[in-house]
Design an enzyme around this catalytic site. Structure first.
Site: not given
Ligand code: OAD
Length: 233
Positions: A90-91, A108, A116, A119, A137, A140, A203
């Site tokens: 998701q990163n 994501h 752009c 276009c 752009c 355009c 986690n």
């Molecule tokens: P979050 O910030 O929601 O969650 C991060 C997770 O990482 C938490 O559960 C923490 O406990 C855990 N964490 C922190 N440090 C850690 C470590 N050293 N090792 C392992 N885990 C650790 O991030 P995401 O779940 O990625 O979407 O969030 C999902 C989506 O929400 C993102 O991709 C973004 C956001 O809205 C968009 O921008 C579309």
């Protein structure tokens, strides 16, 4: 894990935390300081592209200055051990590819992309940083936007379909460093489990997934994943 043929690792912001990328949620999360609805959606961008670009330039700068960590490298090692392997992330920080992972699905988008909105022409970061004003752009005059998926937008269909297929056929499915609350990414471990996979969560905190995970490895991914790779070797 030794007998597994197909392994999938779903990652979230937590895998990059030890590289110095702030997570979204949790105590140090970015969403505490910024409201996602003000920044990460298309309407907000049209209303206030200056603010949204300021935020993305800030994030691009953070990401440009950091390196993959032992968690990313352990996933590269895992990929070498299995016939079928996928990283579903998701990163948007590109750290899995920079570490050397080959089969990466980006649900994501990727923050290093810019395009752009009219276009579709793509622009490198140098062009974005060379302009003080909102980038437009040269073909355009449309607004250029970051190549990430915003709230309310569809995931890239090819990346999602491949991720869903990989989850359905996984023997072992890892959920690493994600709060497991943002859908549809958060549905992947359930799809894997329904199809018979062993679900392993890594986690430092529990999440809504923890109850259904077969194994919960509590701790930092940069510590736990290298230990796991060593044990497998
Ligand atoms: P979050 O910030 O929601 O969650 C991060 C997770 O990482 C938490 O559960 C923490 O406990 C855990 N964490 C922190 N440090 C850690 C470590 N050293 N090792 C392992 N885990 C650790 O991030 P995401 O779940 O990625 O979407 O969030 C999902 C989506 O929400 C993102 O991709 C973004 C956001 O809205 C968009 O921008 C579309």
């Amino acid at each position: 894990m030794k007998s597994a043929k197909s392994v999938v690792v779903l990652t979230g912001a937590g895998i990059s935390a030890e590289s110095g990328v702030p997570t979204f949620r949790g105590n140090e999360g970015l969403w505490k300081k910024f409201k996602p609805e003000e920044l990460a959606n298309f309407d907000a961008f049209i209303k206030n592209p200056e603010l949204v670009w300021e935020w993305y330039k800030y994030r691009k700068q953070i990401i440009a200055g950091i390196q993959p960590n032992p968690g990313h490298y352990a996933i590269v090692e895992l990929e070498k051990m299995y016939e079928k392997f996928a990283v579903v992330t998701q990163n948007v920080d590109n750290l899995h590819r920079r570490a050397g992972s080959k089969n990466v699905y980006e649900l994501h988008g990727n923050i290093q992309r810019n395009y752009c909105i009219e276009c579709g022409k793509e622009y490198p970061d140098e062009i974005i940083f060379s302009k003080a004003e909102v980038p437009r752009c040269d073909a355009c005059a449309g607004l250029i936007r970051p190549g990430v998926v915003w709230f309310g937008e569809m995931l890239p269909a090819d990346q999602w379909n491949a991720s869903e297929e990989a989850a359905s056929s996984a023997d072992v499915f890892f959920s690493v460093g994600t709060s497991a609350v943002v859908y549809p990414a958060a549905s992947l471990p359930y799809i894997a489990k329904r199809n018979g996979a062993l679900v392993v969560e890594v986690n430092p905190e529990t999440t809504p997934l923890t109850d259904i995970a077969d194994e919960f490895l509590m701790g930092k991914s940069g510590e736990i994943l290298p230990e796991l790779v060593n044990a497998l070797k």
